[in-house]
Design a protein around this motif. Sequence first.
Motif, PDB file in Angstrom:
ATOM      1  N   SER A  69       0.836  -1.209   0.000  1.00 21.01           N
ATOM      2  CA  SER A  69       0.000   0.000   0.000  1.00 21.01           C
ATOM      3  C   SER A  69       0.871   1.259   0.000  1.00 21.01           C
ATOM      4  O   SER A  69       0.489   2.289  -0.566  1.00 21.01           O
ATOM      5  N   ASP A  70       2.040   1.189   0.624  1.00 23.20           N
ATOM      6  CA  ASP A  70       2.941   2.339   0.635  1.00 23.20           C
ATOM      7  C   ASP A  70       3.435   2.675  -0.775  1.00 23.20           C
ATOM      8  O   ASP A  70       3.465   3.829  -1.191  1.00 23.20           O
ATOM      9  N   ARG A  72       2.043   1.831  -3.588  1.00 27.72           N
ATOM     10  CA  ARG A  72       0.922   2.297  -4.405  1.00 27.72           C
ATOM     11  C   ARG A  72       0.617   3.765  -4.108  1.00 27.72           C
ATOM     12  O   ARG A  72       0.378   4.563  -5.019  1.00 27.72           O
ATOM     13  N   ALA A  73       0.647   4.119  -2.811  1.00 29.47           N
ATOM     14  CA  ALA A  73       0.366   5.508  -2.437  1.00 29.47           C
ATOM     15  C   ALA A  73       1.415   6.465  -3.009  1.00 29.47           C
ATOM     16  O   ALA A  73       1.130   7.647  -3.235  1.00 29.47           O
ATOM     17  N   MET A  76       0.388   6.635  -7.048  1.00 29.51           N
ATOM     18  CA  MET A  76      -0.968   6.939  -7.506  1.00 29.51           C
ATOM     19  C   MET A  76      -1.783   7.585  -6.384  1.00 29.51           C
ATOM     20  O   MET A  76      -1.722   7.165  -5.242  1.00 29.51           O
ATOM     21  N   ALA A  77      -2.515   8.630  -6.741  1.00 27.61           N
ATOM     22  CA  ALA A  77      -3.410   9.280  -5.774  1.00 27.61           C
ATOM     23  C   ALA A  77      -4.805   9.307  -6.365  1.00 27.61           C
ATOM     24  O   ALA A  77      -4.978   9.624  -7.546  1.00 27.61           O
ATOM     25  N   MET A  78      -5.796   8.984  -5.531  1.00 31.88           N
ATOM     26  CA  MET A  78      -7.162   8.919  -6.042  1.00 31.88           C
ATOM     27  C   MET A  78      -8.104   9.799  -5.218  1.00 31.88           C
ATOM     28  O   MET A  78      -7.974   9.882  -4.005  1.00 31.88           O
ATOM     29  N   ARG A 101       1.793   8.191   4.277  1.00 38.80           N
ATOM     30  CA  ARG A 101       2.777   7.114   4.119  1.00 38.80           C
ATOM     31  C   ARG A 101       3.980   7.571   3.312  1.00 38.80           C
ATOM     32  O   ARG A 101       4.805   6.757   2.916  1.00 38.80           O
TER      33      ARG A 101
END
Lengths: 250, 326
Positions: A69-70, A72-73, A76-78, A101
Amino acid sequence: MLRCSGVQFVRDGFVLGPIDAVAKAGTITAVVGPNASGKTTLLEVVAGVRKPQQGTVQVDQLNMHTCSSDRRAAVMAMMPQRPPVECPLTVERLVSLGRLRLGRESVASEQAMGALGLESLRTRAVCSLSVGQAQRAHLARAVSQSGPRTVLVLDEPTAPLDHRWAEQTWDLLRGHAQAGGAVLVAIHDLAVAADRADDVWLLQGGKLLAAGSASTVCEPGLLQRAFGAAFEWADRKDGSRWLVPAGADQ
Amino acid sequence: MLLLVAAAIVAILRMTIDRNPSSGSISLAWPQAEWRSFRVTATVVGLLVGGGLALAGTLLQASLRNPLASPSVLGVSSGAGFGVMLALFLAYQTGVTEVAWGLPAMLGAAVAVGLVLVLGRKDGWPDPVSTILAGVIIATMFGAGMVLLQGLVPDGLRGRFLAWALGTVPEVTSTGAIPVLAGVLGVVCLAGILGHGRLDALLLDHASAVSIGASPGGTRLACLVAAGTLTAMTVAVCGPLGFVGLVAPHCARLLVGPEHRFLVPAAVLAGAALVTGADTLRQVIDLGTGRLPVGVLTTLAGGPFFLWMLRRGSASAWRGGMHASV
């Protein structure tokens, strides 16, 4: 660059995909389609909120559904459709959560708040703001999370915004793309999508009807097929073209 | 903190009321030596139970994104209470004289949390309104179950049931109850302070929380387990104390704001002061006879607070009236 390869997601009888499409770095890609065509579901799958039953979503070779998850964060931001307006956090805290994160970089949060006119609202609780102000706060959270090469995934970001802040938002997204990032944005307004986006993904009934440059995909025949309504390109005085419903006054 | 220390000192003191109608004054004195340990035990239990319930309420409100969530509203207290009563009833039926209350309380709380999660789910995530409705129904059902069990046991045991079911801060506890409760409370409180960012992220929608890398599913589950454990332990010691887990977090939120790095310790202190203060007030009201359960006071105070928040709506409830709406 964001790449969807054979992405398929099934829920409650609705089948999304298979989706094969690319959102290139340095561009704004609009996801358009009629109601219930799967725009929001696609964005949630792309952002790792929902896991596809088949296929992969990759950002620069990094699989969004198997990486941490780190990581991915970091790439990408959603911002989802209708983020909660009843959030009790202050605007400042909400925006800073974008860096949760990624390490404390208050500069990114300050820049995001500045770009969206939130400085004077920084100590206000989000739940005490108007819907449009709260939307700008959530948007700033996503922007503060994004770096130069990240992918911004936004679901109807300008829907509750007035003209000034909608324009400001599009300028912000263009700036992000020009800095080397990619933007994937779901939007209902076809005219704005055709005008502001470089590329368009056209969905209908969960299927990808077309993907390509805005001028190619926003072709009246294709739009008629997807929306069941007629559109046409109209010439403006400055020489540019504007997509309008067929027969509308120009 | 000062309020908490003051409440603890006053709680340890012995209350006497001058029964002379002309003065009617309340006087305070240190209890006699042989009674002192009882008051100290009751005060320590009150502090720990209040802190535990407040922390459980704080975690439930964050994990369910619902300012009306609390152990009593969601039926967790009633579930734990039903577990204890069922264990006592079965022990009575089988002739067992000593029953450990901790495990049945935990099981009852776990069943209640599980039911709330399953019945309050909408589109895969806990829905604020459905969760509260499910909790109210579950609390009512477990409450009815407790009444049923009361009718199935003999008078002597029924009195013990009733006193416990209304919530009483005991002056004598089983060996190990205080250290275990203190240990669990300390660990959960420390985890909440260290993980304040993840708790703050739970106040966002699920998609945004996933986007920032907060792993909301795991955090939410950890919160529910911790809240259920804390509630079960406090219920095993004191019985269900209504609304402490609802009122204390909101009092703390009014003082320090919604960020969990401040809210978690502040809520623990507020809950500790609330239960200790209520138990002190109980001493005054029941003239020291010990017949009035402290749970009656917390429910009488917390019930109207809950209705007031329900009427104000969740957005106002979160901000506690600190800001005007636009």
